[in-house]
Design an enzyme around this catalytic site. Structure first.
Site, PDB file in Angstrom:
ATOM      1  N   ALA A 156       5.927  -0.792  -3.482  1.00  0.00           N
ATOM      2  CA  ALA A 156       4.519  -0.534  -2.736  1.00  0.00           C
ATOM      3  C   ALA A 156       5.106  -0.422  -1.343  1.00  0.00           C
ATOM      4  O   ALA A 156       5.883  -0.957  -0.653  1.00  0.00           O
ATOM      5  CB  ALA A 156       3.722  -1.469  -2.823  1.00  0.00           C
ATOM      6  N   LYS A 157       4.527   0.686  -0.793  1.00  0.00           N
ATOM      7  CA  LYS A 157       4.707   0.799   0.868  1.00  0.00           C
ATOM      8  C   LYS A 157       3.621   0.112   1.607  1.00  0.00           C
ATOM      9  O   LYS A 157       2.452   0.393   1.975  1.00  0.00           O
ATOM     10  CB  LYS A 157       4.670   2.369   1.325  1.00  0.00           C
ATOM     11  CG  LYS A 157       5.114   2.725   2.771  1.00  0.00           C
ATOM     12  CD  LYS A 157       5.428   4.148   3.054  1.00  0.00           C
ATOM     13  CE  LYS A 157       5.813   4.432   4.382  1.00  0.00           C
ATOM     14  NZ  LYS A 157       7.061   3.817   4.587  1.00  0.00           N
ATOM     15  N   ALA A 158       3.753  -1.411   1.540  1.00  0.00           N
ATOM     16  CA  ALA A 158       2.733  -2.291   1.845  1.00  0.00           C
ATOM     17  C   ALA A 158       3.129  -2.892   3.440  1.00  0.00           C
ATOM     18  O   ALA A 158       4.253  -3.101   3.546  1.00  0.00           O
ATOM     19  CB  ALA A 158       2.650  -3.310   0.870  1.00  0.00           C
TER      20      ALA A 158
END
Length: 288
Positions: A156-158
């Site tokens: 995830a690009k969290a």
């Protein structure tokens, strides 16, 4: 230049364009306290966002991985990006879409009752590493490690995954470096604070296997470009000791684009022909 909270223009928030200075969230927004936030960084060239749909798809996937379903479709997100570019009169710009849990009925760790919000902003942003595109960036080696996929959803690009990136980049800048290189939890070469990394040895390219790092959209694009040129690309685990054997190095990312690296710690690399070729060809591709 004015701060990012004090500019003229429009920002898209939850389905409508609002004045830039009025694009605000409450102090008790869940994301501010618990990092329940995912985002995308994109670039628009000559009026066209490069791989806009792929970025929107990844944004939705990131939300899914954080148990945070984003209440918009890919098409709606794409339209929001186009709307904010038009509203700000920009054809060459950086575009930031961010989805997050807002303020609601819950203020503990659990937050299923809180709304998932979406905002899109854009602004003019030049070379991420300044003049490094010409002479090569200088990287520090971070003291922090990229975490195991068993501890956090690394695909995830969290926002939460960037906490150690900020800390590591601050430490790098204090040493006169442009960025920092992470090793992963096993000790393999991983990535920079906001970019994937590539190395050249004997005419072949080596890049870390994305099994504990984000498989960047620019990374995937560059791998495709290299293979189309007939260049062998090895996606594999890379040991730190191998840094001494590589001849060239570059970073890839939406903000970084293709940026040569001249030094990592005590290891020095040339800004060679392949690095320059890929940087030039990538620039042509995104503006095609």
């Amino acid at each position: 230049m004015a701060g990012y909270d004090d500019r003229d223009g429009k920002i898209w928030m939850d389905g409508a364009l609002v004045e830039w200075r009025e694009a605000k969230v409450h102090i008790l927004s869940h994301a501010l306290h618990y990092a329940s936030s995912v985002f995308e960084g994109e670039r628009c060239y000559n009026g066209k966002i490069f791989k806009s749909t792929e970025h929107s798809q990844r944004l939705l996937k990131s939300g899914e991985l954080l148990d945070m379903p984003i209440p918009y479709t890919v098409e709606q997100i794409n339209e929001a990006k186009e709307a904010v570019l038009a509203a700000n009169g920009l054809t060459d710009a950086y575009v930031r879409a961010v989805a997050f849990r807002g303020a609601g009925e819950e203020m503990g760790v659990a937050s299923l009752g809180n709304p998932v919000r979406l905002a899109v902003a854009c602004w003019s942003w030049g070379a991420y590493y300044g003049d490094a595109k010409m002479k090569g960036a200088k990287l520090d080696i971070a003291k922090w490690k990229r975490p195991s996929p068993e501890t956090i959803p690394t695909a995830a690009k969290a926002a939460g995954l960037y906490m150690i990136c900020t800390m590591s980049k601050h430490a790098a800048q204090a040493k006169g470096c442009s960025d920092a290189l992470f090793f992963d939890y096993r000790g393999y070469v991983a990535e920079a604070t906001g970019a994937n990394i590539f190395f050249v040895k004997g005419g072949e390219v080596h890049t870390p296997l994305p099994d504990a790092i984000l498989n960047g959209i620019t990374r995937q694009t560059v791998i495709g470009m290299l293979r189309a040129k007939g260049i062998t690309v090895h996606e594999r685990h890379i040991l730190p000791a191998e840094l001494a054997e590589f001849e060239q190095c570059w970073l890839t990312g939406t903000a970084a684009e293709v940026t040569p690296v001249g030094q990592i710690g005590d290891y020095v690399f040339e800004v060679g022909a392949l690095t320059r070729d890929i940087a030039t060809e990538y620039e042509a591709l995104v503006r095609a």
